[in-house]
Enzyme design. Structure first.
Site, PDB file in Angstrom:
ATOM      1  N   ASP A  50       0.846  -1.204   0.000  1.00  0.00           N
ATOM      2  CA  ASP A  50       0.000   0.000   0.000  1.00  0.00           C
ATOM      3  C   ASP A  50       0.878   1.251   0.000  1.00  0.00           C
ATOM      4  O   ASP A  50       0.636   2.200  -0.746  1.00  0.00           O
ATOM      5  CB  ASP A  50      -0.890   0.053   1.263  1.00  0.00           C
ATOM      6  CG  ASP A  50      -1.835  -1.127   1.405  1.00  0.00           C
ATOM      7  OD1 ASP A  50      -3.040  -0.941   1.282  1.00  0.00           O
ATOM      8  OD2 ASP A  50      -1.347  -2.253   1.640  1.00  0.00           O
ATOM      9  N   GLU A  73      -4.847   7.508   0.018  1.00  0.00           N
ATOM     10  CA  GLU A  73      -5.311   6.877   1.263  1.00  0.00           C
ATOM     11  C   GLU A  73      -4.235   6.877   2.352  1.00  0.00           C
ATOM     12  O   GLU A  73      -4.526   7.109   3.514  1.00  0.00           O
ATOM     13  CB  GLU A  73      -5.731   5.426   0.985  1.00  0.00           C
ATOM     14  CG  GLU A  73      -6.042   4.668   2.271  1.00  0.00           C
ATOM     15  CD  GLU A  73      -6.627   3.286   2.070  1.00  0.00           C
ATOM     16  OE1 GLU A  73      -6.743   2.815   0.925  1.00  0.00           O
ATOM     17  OE2 GLU A  73      -6.980   2.676   3.096  1.00  0.00           O
ATOM     18  N   ASP A 116      -6.441   5.260  -4.288  1.00  0.00           N
ATOM     19  CA  ASP A 116      -6.369   4.114  -3.382  1.00  0.00           C
ATOM     20  C   ASP A 116      -5.324   3.192  -4.001  1.00  0.00           C
ATOM     21  O   ASP A 116      -5.579   2.501  -4.985  1.00  0.00           O
ATOM     22  CB  ASP A 116      -7.732   3.418  -3.267  1.00  0.00           C
ATOM     23  CG  ASP A 116      -7.699   2.316  -2.218  1.00  0.00           C
ATOM     24  OD1 ASP A 116      -6.591   1.892  -1.837  1.00  0.00           O
ATOM     25  OD2 ASP A 116      -8.782   1.887  -1.788  1.00  0.00           O
ATOM     26  N   THR A 121      -6.931  -4.572   0.880  1.00  0.00           N
ATOM     27  CA  THR A 121      -5.698  -4.956   1.598  1.00  0.00           C
ATOM     28  C   THR A 121      -5.885  -6.221   2.439  1.00  0.00           C
ATOM     29  O   THR A 121      -4.991  -7.068   2.488  1.00  0.00           O
ATOM     30  CB  THR A 121      -5.227  -3.786   2.493  1.00  0.00           C
ATOM     31  OG1 THR A 121      -5.052  -2.641   1.670  1.00  0.00           O
ATOM     32  CG2 THR A 121      -3.913  -4.098   3.183  1.00  0.00           C
ATOM     33  N   THR A 193     -19.331  -6.557   1.051  1.00  0.00           N
ATOM     34  CA  THR A 193     -18.061  -6.802   1.744  1.00  0.00           C
ATOM     35  C   THR A 193     -17.928  -8.257   2.202  1.00  0.00           C
ATOM     36  O   THR A 193     -18.931  -8.921   2.466  1.00  0.00           O
ATOM     37  CB  THR A 193     -17.975  -5.873   2.973  1.00  0.00           C
ATOM     38  OG1 THR A 193     -16.716  -6.049   3.598  1.00  0.00           O
ATOM     39  CG2 THR A 193     -19.087  -6.150   3.984  1.00  0.00           C
ATOM     40  N   HIS A 196     -15.953  -6.613   6.292  1.00  0.00           N
ATOM     41  CA  HIS A 196     -16.410  -5.487   7.118  1.00  0.00           C
ATOM     42  C   HIS A 196     -17.925  -5.516   7.303  1.00  0.00           C
ATOM     43  O   HIS A 196     -18.577  -4.479   7.258  1.00  0.00           O
ATOM     44  CB  HIS A 196     -15.988  -4.151   6.490  1.00  0.00           C
ATOM     45  CG  HIS A 196     -14.502  -3.951   6.402  1.00  0.00           C
ATOM     46  ND1 HIS A 196     -13.797  -4.088   5.223  1.00  0.00           N
ATOM     47  CD2 HIS A 196     -13.591  -3.614   7.339  1.00  0.00           C
ATOM     48  CE1 HIS A 196     -12.515  -3.857   5.447  1.00  0.00           C
ATOM     49  NE2 HIS A 196     -12.357  -3.561   6.721  1.00  0.00           N
ATOM     50  N   LYS A 222     -15.662  -5.058  -6.519  1.00  0.00           N
ATOM     51  CA  LYS A 222     -17.120  -5.219  -6.554  1.00  0.00           C
ATOM     52  C   LYS A 222     -17.725  -4.461  -7.753  1.00  0.00           C
ATOM     53  O   LYS A 222     -18.643  -4.955  -8.400  1.00  0.00           O
ATOM     54  CB  LYS A 222     -17.733  -4.763  -5.225  1.00  0.00           C
ATOM     55  CG  LYS A 222     -17.512  -5.836  -4.135  1.00  0.00           C
ATOM     56  CD  LYS A 222     -18.245  -5.536  -2.873  1.00  0.00           C
ATOM     57  CE  LYS A 222     -17.468  -4.737  -1.881  1.00  0.00           C
ATOM     58  NZ  LYS A 222     -16.324  -5.428  -1.277  1.00  0.00           N
ATOM     59  N   ASP A 245     -11.966   5.029  -2.245  1.00  0.00           N
ATOM     60  CA  ASP A 245     -12.500   3.712  -2.615  1.00  0.00           C
ATOM     61  C   ASP A 245     -13.527   3.820  -3.725  1.00  0.00           C
ATOM     62  O   ASP A 245     -13.693   2.888  -4.510  1.00  0.00           O
ATOM     63  CB  ASP A 245     -13.212   3.057  -1.411  1.00  0.00           C
ATOM     64  CG  ASP A 245     -12.262   2.674  -0.310  1.00  0.00           C
ATOM     65  OD1 ASP A 245     -11.307   1.933  -0.610  1.00  0.00           O
ATOM     66  OD2 ASP A 245     -12.450   3.114   0.847  1.00  0.00           O
TER      67      ASP A 245
HETATM   68  P1  AMP Z   1     -14.673  -4.073   1.596  1.00  0.00           P
HETATM   69  O1  AMP Z   1     -15.894  -4.135   0.758  1.00  0.00           O
HETATM   70  O2  AMP Z   1     -14.897  -4.518   3.003  1.00  0.00           O
HETATM   71  O3  AMP Z   1     -13.531  -4.766   0.960  1.00  0.00           O
HETATM   72  O4  AMP Z   1     -14.314  -2.543   1.714  1.00  0.00           O
HETATM   73  C1  AMP Z   1     -14.109  -1.710   0.589  1.00  0.00           C
HETATM   74  C2  AMP Z   1     -13.108  -0.621   0.965  1.00  0.00           C
HETATM   75  O5  AMP Z   1     -13.593   0.101   2.086  1.00  0.00           O
HETATM   76  C3  AMP Z   1     -11.758  -1.188   1.379  1.00  0.00           C
HETATM   77  O6  AMP Z   1     -10.761  -0.281   1.026  1.00  0.00           O
HETATM   78  C4  AMP Z   1     -11.838  -1.248   2.879  1.00  0.00           C
HETATM   79  O7  AMP Z   1     -10.600  -1.137   3.469  1.00  0.00           O
HETATM   80  C5  AMP Z   1     -12.714  -0.033   3.184  1.00  0.00           C
HETATM   81  N1  AMP Z   1     -13.505  -0.296   4.401  1.00  0.00           N
HETATM   82  C6  AMP Z   1     -14.759  -0.779   4.465  1.00  0.00           C
HETATM   83  N2  AMP Z   1     -15.167  -0.908   5.750  1.00  0.00           N
HETATM   84  C7  AMP Z   1     -14.150  -0.487   6.503  1.00  0.00           C
HETATM   85  C8  AMP Z   1     -13.939  -0.359   7.904  1.00  0.00           C
HETATM   86  N3  AMP Z   1     -14.881  -0.710   8.772  1.00  0.00           N
HETATM   87  N4  AMP Z   1     -12.756   0.120   8.335  1.00  0.00           N
HETATM   88  C9  AMP Z   1     -11.797   0.462   7.439  1.00  0.00           C
HETATM   89  N5  AMP Z   1     -11.921   0.363   6.110  1.00  0.00           N
HETATM   90  C10 AMP Z   1     -13.082  -0.100   5.635  1.00  0.00           C
HETATM   91 MG    MG Z   2      -9.804   0.711  -0.450  1.00  0.00          MG
HETATM   92 MG    MG Z   3      -6.350   0.898   0.088  1.00  0.00          MG
END
Ligand code: AMP
Ligand code: MG
Ligand code: MG
Length: 307
Positions: A50, A73, A116, A121, A193, A196, A222, A245
């Site tokens: 990153d 980011e 980003d 990650t 997600t 998360h 996605k 993002d």
């Molecule tokens: P995901 O769909 O969970 O892969 O999230 C999409 C993007 O949003 C990624 O860059 C994640 O790191 C960020 N993201 C989503 N939810 C969170 C969270 N609760 N804390 C930190 N980053 C998040």
């Molecule tokens: Mg991201």
């Molecule tokens: Mg990132």
């Protein structure tokens, strides 16, 4: 540099090359196996990939566009950037396009670039490499209009020495780097997600009553599922996503005829002084899907949790 081309085309053409270079850095760090994981917050990782990918992209774009606002980011680093990480070539396919009239007068001060350097990650650290993307989004007067989504591991299971794939889009012009496709008409597939989730995220999904839920990493990945016809909607009723993002994915999706908003159906503002978190969640739909009708299905309880 071919200064005769409009800024928006030069910027997208440079971003595409820089994102590809960042993708190679991401693969090289994974091959060496020295990920250097740091916890930025709860459920929020950062790796050497990153950090390095961001240095590559920001150094490359800053050298060519010194007065542009670029927001990444990761925390800026003051270490020197290796000279071979600074790329100033332009993607010739993008540069050869005819710029839509609405962008001909766009100048540096209208533009914010959202980076980003590695989206997904958690998945990268867990070896789910095809969820990873590099995102460079270009907003003009607060609107997400241009985007590059680079997939450093596209097809990596078939082609071990992959150079990845770079997708780009400009609203009003179109997209390149892949074949857009429509999702199936006999079932309703929602992506969300995988790392998360919480009760509210799930309640929003339940309200849409999908036939299938694809739980995958990354906002970039996605949105790729939406534009490649593998899902109809991307729904994330949580405040966790940030502007970096969604800027590039929103632009590419819009250029394909789809739509990305918050869960209330409102557009995000990508001007330079906005807050970074997308506090009202993410709701995106593929081309041909009735975004407004789906947004209306989100229950009060979910809307209240994100207002
Ligand atoms: P995901 O769909 O969970 O892969 O999230 C999409 C993007 O949003 C990624 O860059 C994640 O790191 C960020 N993201 C989503 N939810 C969170 C969270 N609760 N804390 C930190 N980053 C998040
Ligand atoms: Mg991201
Ligand atoms: Mg990132």
């Amino acid at each position: 540099m071919a200064q005769s081309h409009p800024l928006i085309l030069r910027l997208l053409a440079s971003s595409a090359v820089a994102a590809g270079r960042a993708g190679k850095i991401i693969r090289d760090i994974m091959s060496r196996g020295e990920l250097g994981i740091v916890e930025k917050g709860k459920n929020d990782l950062q790796t050497e990939a990153d950090r390095s990918a961001q240095r590559c992209i920001i150094a490359s774009l800053s050298q060519q566009f010194p007065s542009l606002t670029i927001i990444g980011e990761e925390e800026p680093s003051h270490c020197e950037v290796p000279s071979d990480w600074i790329v100033t070539d332009l993607d010739q396919e993008i540069l050869s396009k005819r710029c839509p009239n609405e962008y001909l007068e766009v100048s540096d001060k209208d533009v914010v670039v959202w980076v980003d350097p590695l989206d997904g990650t958690s998945e990268y650290a867990q070896g789910l490499l095809d969820h990873v993307t590099v995102l460079v989004g270009v907003s003009v007067k607060g609107k997400a209009v241009g985007g590059v989504i680079h997939q450093p591991y596209h097809n990596y299971q078939i082609q071990k020495d992959t150079n990845g794939r770079t997708i780009w889009g400009l609203v009003g012009l179109g997209v390149g780097g892949f074949e857009p496709a429509s999702p199936p008409s006999n079932k309703f597939i929602v992506t969300t997600t995988r790392s998360h989730s919480d009760g509210i995220v799930q309640k929003a999904l339940d309200a849409l009553n999908p036939d299938e839920i694809l739980r995958v990493g990354g906002a970039g990945h996605k949105v790729m599922l939406l534009i490649e016809g593998k899902a109809h909607a991307y729904v994330f009723a949580s405040k966790g996503c940030k502007k970096w993002d969604t800027c590039a994915p929103e632009a590419v999706l819009t250029a394909c005829g789809g739509k990305l908003t918050n869960i209330f159906g409102e557009n995000y503002d990508y001007s330079k002084d906005v807050e970074y978190p997308n506090k009202k969640g993410v709701f995106a739909t593929a081309k041909g899907i009735d975004h407004g009708s789906l947004v209306k299905k989100i229950p009060e309880e979910v809307l209240n949790a994100l207002s």
